[in-house]
Design a protein around this motif. Sequence first.
Motif, PDB file in Angstrom:
ATOM      1  N   ASN A 538       0.820  -1.218   0.000  1.00  0.00           N
ATOM      2  CA  ASN A 538       0.000   0.000   0.000  1.00  0.00           C
ATOM      3  C   ASN A 538       0.851   1.264   0.000  1.00  0.00           C
ATOM      4  OD1 ASN A 538      -2.518  -1.344   0.066  1.00  0.00           O
ATOM      5  ND2 ASN A 538      -2.298  -1.686   2.262  1.00  0.00           N
ATOM      6  N   LYS A 549       4.551  -2.177  -6.788  1.00  0.00           N
ATOM      7  CA  LYS A 549       3.465  -3.019  -6.278  1.00  0.00           C
ATOM      8  C   LYS A 549       3.562  -4.432  -6.849  1.00  0.00           C
ATOM      9  CE  LYS A 549      -0.127   0.428  -5.248  1.00  0.00           C
ATOM     10  NZ  LYS A 549      -0.027   0.272  -3.785  1.00  0.00           N
ATOM     11  N   SER A 581      -7.624  -6.065   1.563  1.00  0.00           N
ATOM     12  CA  SER A 581      -6.311  -5.740   1.001  1.00  0.00           C
ATOM     13  C   SER A 581      -6.361  -5.825  -0.519  1.00  0.00           C
ATOM     14  CB  SER A 581      -5.262  -6.713   1.536  1.00  0.00           C
ATOM     15  OG  SER A 581      -4.066  -6.590   0.810  1.00  0.00           O
ATOM     16  N   SER A 582      -5.894  -4.785  -1.184  1.00  0.00           N
ATOM     17  CA  SER A 582      -5.873  -4.794  -2.655  1.00  0.00           C
ATOM     18  C   SER A 582      -4.828  -5.763  -3.194  1.00  0.00           C
ATOM     19  CB  SER A 582      -5.604  -3.382  -3.186  1.00  0.00           C
ATOM     20  OG  SER A 582      -4.459  -2.828  -2.576  1.00  0.00           O
ATOM     21  N   THR A 586      -4.787 -10.079  -6.550  1.00  0.00           N
ATOM     22  CA  THR A 586      -3.597 -10.465  -7.319  1.00  0.00           C
ATOM     23  C   THR A 586      -3.062 -11.808  -6.836  1.00  0.00           C
ATOM     24  OG1 THR A 586      -3.006  -8.134  -7.581  1.00  0.00           O
ATOM     25  CG2 THR A 586      -1.282  -9.740  -8.006  1.00  0.00           C
ATOM     26  N   ILE A 616     -15.004  -8.147   0.225  1.00  0.00           N
ATOM     27  CA  ILE A 616     -15.147  -7.059  -0.755  1.00  0.00           C
ATOM     28  C   ILE A 616     -16.598  -6.588  -0.821  1.00  0.00           C
ATOM     29  CG2 ILE A 616     -15.084  -6.543  -3.232  1.00  0.00           C
ATOM     30  CD1 ILE A 616     -12.524  -8.200  -3.409  1.00  0.00           C
ATOM     31  N   HIS A 630     -10.977   4.447  -3.338  1.00  0.00           N
ATOM     32  CA  HIS A 630      -9.875   3.482  -3.320  1.00  0.00           C
ATOM     33  C   HIS A 630      -9.257   3.337  -4.710  1.00  0.00           C
ATOM     34  CE1 HIS A 630      -7.530  -0.087  -2.354  1.00  0.00           C
ATOM     35  NE2 HIS A 630      -7.900   0.052  -1.076  1.00  0.00           N
ATOM     36  N   GLU A 631      -7.919   3.331  -4.788  1.00  0.00           N
ATOM     37  CA  GLU A 631      -7.236   3.266  -6.089  1.00  0.00           C
ATOM     38  C   GLU A 631      -7.472   1.944  -6.810  1.00  0.00           C
ATOM     39  OE1 GLU A 631      -3.052   3.667  -5.568  1.00  0.00           O
ATOM     40  OE2 GLU A 631      -2.864   1.951  -4.233  1.00  0.00           O
ATOM     41  N   ARG A 632      -7.855   0.885  -6.054  1.00  0.00           N
ATOM     42  CA  ARG A 632      -8.104  -0.419  -6.676  1.00  0.00           C
ATOM     43  C   ARG A 632      -9.602  -0.767  -6.708  1.00  0.00           C
ATOM     44  NH1 ARG A 632      -3.683  -3.763  -7.899  1.00  0.00           N
ATOM     45  NH2 ARG A 632      -1.942  -2.333  -8.253  1.00  0.00           N
ATOM     46  N   ARG A 633     -10.453   0.266  -6.766  1.00  0.00           N
ATOM     47  CA  ARG A 633     -11.901   0.014  -6.717  1.00  0.00           C
ATOM     48  C   ARG A 633     -12.370  -0.866  -7.877  1.00  0.00           C
ATOM     49  NH1 ARG A 633     -10.547   5.115  -7.684  1.00  0.00           N
ATOM     50  NH2 ARG A 633     -11.119   6.110  -9.657  1.00  0.00           N
ATOM     51  N   THR A 635     -10.616  -3.152  -9.440  1.00  0.00           N
ATOM     52  CA  THR A 635     -10.163  -4.521  -9.164  1.00  0.00           C
ATOM     53  C   THR A 635     -11.120  -5.214  -8.196  1.00  0.00           C
ATOM     54  OG1 THR A 635      -7.872  -3.859  -9.470  1.00  0.00           O
ATOM     55  CG2 THR A 635      -8.252  -5.914  -8.290  1.00  0.00           C
ATOM     56  N   PHE A 636     -11.510  -4.502  -7.135  1.00  0.00           N
ATOM     57  CA  PHE A 636     -12.449  -5.075  -6.163  1.00  0.00           C
ATOM     58  C   PHE A 636     -13.773  -5.438  -6.838  1.00  0.00           C
ATOM     59  CE2 PHE A 636     -10.294  -2.502  -2.571  1.00  0.00           C
ATOM     60  CZ  PHE A 636      -9.399  -3.539  -2.354  1.00  0.00           C
TER      61      PHE A 636
END
Length: 665
Positions: A538, A549, A581-582, A586, A616, A630-633, A635-636
């Motif tokens: 993060n 990352k 956790s983003s 992955t 999620i 959130h920067e990984r929205r 992805t979620f």
Amino acid sequence: MYKDKPIENAEEDLLNRADFSNSLADAILKWRNKESWIIALTGDWGIGKTSVKNLVVNRIKTTSQNTRIIEFKPWEWSSQDLIMSAFFKEVASELELRDTSKKYKRLAEKFRKYSYYLNNIQIVASPTVKGVPLLLGILLGCSFFIEIFPNNFSLELLSNLIISVLAVWLVFVDGLGGLFKSMVDRNEHLAKENSQSVTDFKKDIAESLSKINDPILIIIDDIDRLQRYQILTVMQLVKSNADFENIVFLLLYSKSVLEKKITDNTQTGHEYMEKIVQVEFKVPEPDVFVLRRYLIDNLDLILDKLKHNNFEHIFDNSYFADIFYQQGLANYFTNLRSVYKFLNSFEFNLLSQLDSGYLEINFVDFMVLETFRIFEPKLYSAIYTNKDLMLGRLQNIYSFTDMSDERKKDIANTFIKDFGSSHSANLLKTIFPAFHDYIQESFDTNSLEEKLIKNMISHESRFDRYFMLNISANNLSTYRFIDFFDNLENDESTKTYLDNIYEHNKFDSFIEHTFSYLDKIPNNLINKYFNSLNYLYNLVSDEGMISNKTRVSFLFLESLKKFKNEQHDILRKFIDENKVSSLLPTIYSRIEKRNENYSITEQEINTIQHQIATNIESFIKNQLEAFVKHERRVTFLLFWYSYDQSRCKDHISYLLYNPENFFQI
């Protein structure tokens, strides 16, 4: 400090050159009442020509105090004209300085007169002086135009400028200054003499030389370092004085360098020098056993100086013997200069590797690398920039999959062809066993103890350490790195440590070190370790083709493989403690591929997927504002959609029908 300078006396002679030097000195002393003798003392740069010359001089001085020794340095004089006249001035000055007897004073005076005579001829014939009539014409021409056009300001300004520049030029150019000075000297020294030719001057000098009892030794060193025209001037000087008696010329140069410089379309440098040099002595090659013994003795002294606490981790005598003798490291040290150059660099850089009394590299591997840095810098740089190749980690960069063995072999062989040499190839394969494996059968490292291997350059955690001069500012010391594991139990301390690592650009070094120390983590702190990777994930940026990352996620997966029997438990606890956790999507996508490195069953994978998707879903439903920011929205959302398309679509539809949520999303 090992001083790379010529020795001054026999007591400093480490390579047994005294016998050769004494024989040469004795031969020179026996050369009496004969025409001049032109000796060449040749050898490659660094072999010790000047040292041999110094031993010859010492021998002559102690054996025959009457022999005059003159060392002429032509590189101190830039032009061809100056070299010729300076030579005779130097001879005259040295003769007067060394002997006050009338015989040598008269001889010195004749050499000096000859010098002034040559100087006059050269200056009068110089292009500067020849151009004086032309310059006077220009000056008169400018005056003429000023008179014709008295009111033309521009022309007057231009003419005055030309006159001023030429006036300054005449004052400072050495032509007229040298002419006036030379005329004064000539009047002073030759006023009472009748006009003499060059032949007359030389005849006078030759008559005086024939009357002295001991030869005059004229030494000219480093001739090969002169420019081509200067070399030819010196050779012409020597040749034109070859008919003098009782003069011995000792010329020092590298034969290959000098002959290459003076070779032209008319003749080779070798043919030219054969017409001048009467006898050539080649400086004997140093005794290779003496040279190697000297190097090894000094390496022992360096080892003794290091008050390290982990000697058994950094040095193995059999490994040193194999590298030095069998694999060819000794071949780099062919003269004392190469030994001095290596020892100075090696000792200085080795001391920079000490940290709290520990030496964090292998002594022998560092020797090899320093040898490459000094004698094969192109290879040294190539090793540093091809780390994955050296450590056997070649992968297809986009998919992290292994290359074919044939492709790896091609890359490794190309590397040796482009950067290696006959000296370095075996050394390269020995210190990098994985690189060796690319090319041929597996390299046996079983004979080396594990504690020794961990400090070798081929160990992943140590590679960068060997290049401290390149990356010293960003390198993380191993013993500073251990602090990370020692403080894993304290979450705040761990976060502060990782903040500091990232802030001070030591992230790369941290990643490289981590994998090698996983076996040192206590079982009760394994989950703390994986949580710290989540914090680091993060913290770092997501920019670049292979972002930081991505590198953290790759480290997470590689670490998970190390704990083969605890993989499912580790992931379950990680998901419980890091709800959304983003990093998790992955990680899951990689594990789902089910390669042989993960001991997780199909049922366990389904359980993990359900747990991630549930977390999620809860995050999106209960923390909408945090989700949107959130920067990984995306992805979620995609992970939830892939797990339960219907529930995901229903919830998004519900959100979008609410105007406030619509604009927020």
